[in-house]
Each structure stands twice: as structure tokens, then as C-alpha cells.
Design a protein around this motif. Structure first.
Motif, short mmCIF file in Angstrom:
data_model
loop_
_atom_site.label_atom_id
_atom_site.label_comp_id
_atom_site.label_asym_id
_atom_site.label_seq_id
_atom_site.Cartn_x
_atom_site.Cartn_y
_atom_site.Cartn_z
N PHE A 120 95.85 -16.55 -39.36
CA PHE A 120 97.51 -16.10 -39.23
C PHE A 120 98.16 -16.23 -38.34
N LEU A 121 98.94 -17.09 -38.79
CA LEU A 121 99.77 -17.61 -38.26
C LEU A 121 101.53 -16.68 -37.81
N ILE A 122 101.87 -16.29 -36.18
CA ILE A 122 102.66 -15.53 -36.28
C ILE A 122 103.68 -16.35 -34.88
N PRO A 123 104.98 -17.32 -35.72
CA PRO A 123 105.79 -18.51 -35.07
C PRO A 123 106.41 -16.82 -34.22
N LEU A 124 106.58 -17.28 -32.91
CA LEU A 124 107.11 -16.19 -32.24
C LEU A 124 109.47 -16.69 -31.93
N TYR A 125 109.59 -16.53 -33.50
CA TYR A 125 110.89 -16.73 -33.17
C TYR A 125 111.16 -15.95 -34.44
N PRO A 126 112.38 -14.78 -34.05
CA PRO A 126 112.90 -13.63 -35.33
C PRO A 126 113.12 -13.96 -35.93
N HIS A 127 114.16 -15.16 -35.97
CA HIS A 127 114.65 -16.06 -37.32
C HIS A 127 114.47 -16.59 -38.18
N LEU A 153 96.25 -20.44 -44.34
CA LEU A 153 97.12 -20.35 -43.75
C LEU A 153 98.42 -19.05 -44.27
N THR A 154 98.06 -18.13 -43.90
CA THR A 154 99.31 -17.36 -44.18
C THR A 154 100.44 -16.91 -42.66
N VAL A 155 101.49 -17.57 -42.67
CA VAL A 155 102.60 -17.45 -42.00
C VAL A 155 103.30 -15.59 -42.10
N GLN A 156 103.49 -14.95 -40.83
CA GLN A 156 104.23 -13.74 -40.86
C GLN A 156 105.94 -14.03 -40.61
N PRO A 157 106.35 -13.84 -41.42
CA PRO A 157 107.48 -13.84 -41.75
C PRO A 157 109.20 -13.73 -40.95
N ALA A 158 109.92 -14.38 -40.67
CA ALA A 158 110.52 -13.85 -39.59
C ALA A 158 111.34 -12.45 -39.55
N PHE A 159 111.18 -12.29 -38.74
CA PHE A 159 111.05 -10.44 -38.91
C PHE A 159 112.56 -10.47 -38.06
N TYR A 160 113.39 -10.75 -38.24
CA TYR A 160 114.75 -10.65 -37.54
C TYR A 160 115.03 -8.60 -37.94
N ASP A 161 114.92 -8.72 -39.14
CA ASP A 161 115.31 -6.62 -39.24
C ASP A 161 113.83 -5.96 -39.54
N ASP A 162 112.99 -6.22 -39.15
CA ASP A 162 111.71 -5.32 -38.84
C ASP A 162 112.00 -4.32 -38.63
N PRO A 163 112.34 -3.34 -38.99
CA PRO A 163 112.38 -2.16 -38.10
C PRO A 163 112.04 -1.75 -36.63
N ASP A 164 110.65 -2.25 -36.27
CA ASP A 164 109.72 -2.26 -35.53
C ASP A 164 110.51 -2.45 -34.21
N HIS A 227 123.08 -15.35 -40.83
CA HIS A 227 122.70 -14.31 -41.72
C HIS A 227 121.94 -13.11 -40.73
N GLN A 228 121.41 -13.78 -40.81
CA GLN A 228 119.89 -13.09 -39.56
C GLN A 228 120.23 -12.66 -38.42
N THR A 284 119.55 -11.86 -24.67
CA THR A 284 119.39 -12.76 -25.78
C THR A 284 117.96 -12.97 -27.08
N PRO A 285 118.82 -12.67 -28.34
CA PRO A 285 117.34 -11.80 -29.36
C PRO A 285 116.84 -13.10 -30.08
N ALA A 286 117.30 -14.14 -30.09
CA ALA A 286 116.59 -14.88 -30.82
C ALA A 286 115.20 -15.33 -29.61
N PHE A 287 115.11 -15.03 -28.46
CA PHE A 287 113.87 -16.01 -28.13
C PHE A 287 113.35 -14.49 -27.31
N VAL A 288 111.65 -14.23 -27.98
CA VAL A 288 111.40 -13.35 -27.36
C VAL A 288 110.55 -13.22 -25.91
N ALA A 289 110.46 -14.89 -25.32
CA ALA A 289 110.19 -14.51 -23.72
C ALA A 289 111.36 -15.32 -23.07
#
Length: 340
Positions: A120-127, A153-164, A227-228, A284-289
Motif C-alpha cells: 500500500f503506497l502512500i505518497p505523502l503529498y496531499p495534491h 501495488l495499491t496507491v492511496q489517492p491524493a487526499f487534498y479534500d479528505d474530510p479527516d 484546482h486541488q 503551507t498545506p502542500a507539505f505534511v512535514a
């Protein structure tokens, strides 16, 4: 069914602030065809012939300003986050970086040694952007095809609008604004060249970078970074109940002379004091760290610029970093995937 495991991937970092290490890192980063998307021969001449002869020294000086005794803030924060996640999730978890010596390949090897075949690949980029999210996914796919054929491989989609994600971002902002009297919030996103927006448009006609295309529903929005970014701001504004006129968007970190997404953060920071904005918070919401782009470009350079042009007070909002609520969000994504 095979054994499941998680691969977290962030941008990466030089091994040290030595010019040779920064040069090696920039070489890999800037030679990526999804970062500087010009024909190979032009990219080679530009990067190897010009940029790598001037930029590493400047970048090394910038890294020195933010470097921690444990190492690169981005790497250290990402490692701490991974360790917290490991304590909550009963699955092998490996951390890789798209560029630098902490490679995706090393992380995949780590998972392979633990018997993992479903990743399960989680790219740590919201957009979604070709120079961030997409290059991580494509690199992982190439590695699987070449060296890890037994893995899926399963990929976590971009999470820019994920409610959590929106909720924890909003809580993080609210917590850090406590006691700070601000008159404006700047949502500063990492910039990308305008041509990347057109290139990423699967319809070939929707994206026009005008006032309406990001607001008009389209298939293109799945891969439209602009847009995102706007959607993240909108969702956070709604969550926090911010008043119209007390916030705006901008884009930072330009490279070369091509037109990049506007408005530019540095231009906004210079103009705001004249517009009566004297007490500013920047998120700076494009970065999680936190990393070079947040700690040096915004918290140091941006602050200096804003104050120099007449601003009175400036607050940089730290990224989610190893925030417990953020760890719990990623934990939920993993557990949802695990139960499928």
C-alpha cells in the motif's frame, strides 16, 4: 493472499549540508523528467551545464540554516512519524524518499525481507502533481516491474479534500493561531509551471488557468494541482468558518523563468502591508512535514520580506509533522485498505 505492507514516500533530502551532497541530490531531483519536463538533451545541458555549477552552493547555505543535529528536518520528522505509525498498525511499514539515499528501492527491499507481497503506497503529498505525487507512483511502478515482480501495488489517492485530513489541518491551524492576533491568513502552496497544468489535463481542453476552469466540474480535476489546492483552502475555510477577505492563496518556490502558478507568494508578502495587512499567518498545506520550503523559504525569508515591507507580526504555521491526530488519519487509511 500475500502478506500486506505499507510504503510511505516523501520528497527526500541531501545526506548533509556539504555542497557535494547537495549537488548529488539536486542532480537526481532536477534530472527527473517530471520535474523539469523538457527534452533530455536540453535538460542535461541546463542542469549539468548551468544549474549544478551555481545552485548547490546556495542551496547548501539554505539547508545549513534549517539543519537539525539529527539531520534533515524532513527526514527526521518523516522517521518519527513512521515510528509512531508502526506502534499503531500491525503491518510492516517502510519509509522511502523519491530522491536521495533513502530510496524507494531500499524501502521496497525492507518490505520484501519481511515477506511483503501486497504494498500500500502512500505518497505523502496531499495534491496531485506530475512533479510530486505522479513521479513517486511511476517510480514505484517501474521498480516493481524491474526488480519486485512478486509485489502488487495499491496507491492511496491524493487526499487534498479528505474530510479527516481537512479536519486535522484545520485543528492544527486553530491550535497554532491561539494567542496570535492575525488580520490575514495566507495559504501558500508549492508552485509548479503553468504548462504542467495543461499537460495533466486528460481532456486536453478544460484547463485554461482562468477564473472559471477550477470551479467548473471536470474529469481534469483528478489531476489538476491548481484546482486541488483551491479545494483544500475552500474546505478549511468552511471548517474554520473564516470570513471572506481574511485569507488568500498563493504559490511559492519558482525555478527558471517559465510562468508558474500565480499569485506568487513573495509578491503577495511584499504587497500585503500596503493593503493594510500587518499581522499575517502563513500555512503551507502542500507539505505534511516541515522542510526547506517551509522552514527557510517561509519562516525565515518570507518573514523577513513581510516585515521589511511594513508588516508588523508574522507567524509560520508548522506542518502536521508527527501530530498524533495526523498519525491516526493515516492509520485509518491503512486499516481500511487492510480490511479490503
Amino acid at each position: 493472499m500475500g502478506k500486506k505492507g505499507v510504503l510511505l514516500v516523501n520528497l527526500g533530502s541531501p545526506d548533509s549540508t556539504e555542497v557535494k551532497d547537495v549537488r548529488r541530490y539536486l542532480d537526481e531531483f532536477l534530472m527527473d523528467e517530471r520535474v523539469i519536463d523538457i527534452p533530455y538533451w536540453k535538460r542535461y545541458l541546463l542542469i549539468k551545464g548551468i544549474i549544478l555549477n551555481t545552485r548547490p552552493k546556495k542551496s547548501a547555505a539554505a539547508y545549513k540554516k534549517i539543519w537539525w543535529k539529527e539531520g534533515s528536518p524532513l527526514v527526521v520528522i518523516s522517521e518519527r512519524f513512521t515510528e509512531k505509525l508502526k506502534k499503531k498498525v500491525d503491518l510492516p511499514i517502510a519509509l522511502g524518499m523519491r530522491y536521495g539515499s533513502m530510496s524507494i528501492e531500499n524501502a521496497l527491499n525492507e518490505l520484501k525481507q519481511q515477506g511483503v507481497s501486497e504494498v500500500f503506497l502512500i505518497p505523502l503529498y496531499p495534491h496531485y502533481a506530475m512533479s510530486s505525487f505522479e513521479t513517486v507512483v511511476e517510480k514505484a511502478k517501474d521498480l516493481l516491474k524491474a526488480s519486485f515482480k512478486e509485489m502488487s501495488l495499491t496507491v492511496q489517492p491524493a487526499f487534498y479534500d479528505d474530510p479527516d485530513y481537512i479536519r486535522v489541518m484545520s485543528e492544527n491551524l486553530k491550535d497554532q493561531l491561539e494567542g496570535f492576533e492575525y488580520d490575514h491568513i495566507l495559504f501558500s502552496y508549492h508552485g509548479i509551471p503553468e504548462r504542467h497544468i495543461y499537460k495533466g489535463d486528460p481532456t486536453g481542453t478544460h484547463c485554461k488557468l482562468d477564473g472559471s476552469c477550477c470551479e467548473t466540474s471536470s474529469e481534469a480535476h483528478k489531476t489538476c494541482y491548481r484546482h486541488q489546492c483551491f479545494e483544500t483552502t475552500k474546505a478549511m475555510v468552511k471548517e474554520l468558518g473564516l470570513k471572506e477577505g481574511t485569507y488568500r492563496n498563493s504559490f511559492q518556490s519558482r525555478l527558471l523563468k517559465d510562468p508558474w502558478l500565480k499569485p506568487y507568494t513573495d509578491h503577495e508578502l511584499e504587497a500585503m502591508p500596503e493593503q493594510g495587512i500587518k499581522k499575517l499567518a502563513v500555512i503551507t498545506p502542500a507539505f505534511v512535514a516541515d522542510c526547506l520550503e517551509t522552514l527557510e523559504e517561509i519562516a525565515m525569508e518570507g518573514k523577513e520580506e513581510f516585515l521589511q515591507f511594513g508588516g508588523e507580526d508574522f507567524k509560520h504555521i508548522a506542518c502536521l509533522n508527527e501530530n498524533e491526530a495526523w498519525v491516526a488519519v493515516v492509520q485509518n487509511w491503512i486499516e481500511e485498505w487492510q480490511s479490503n
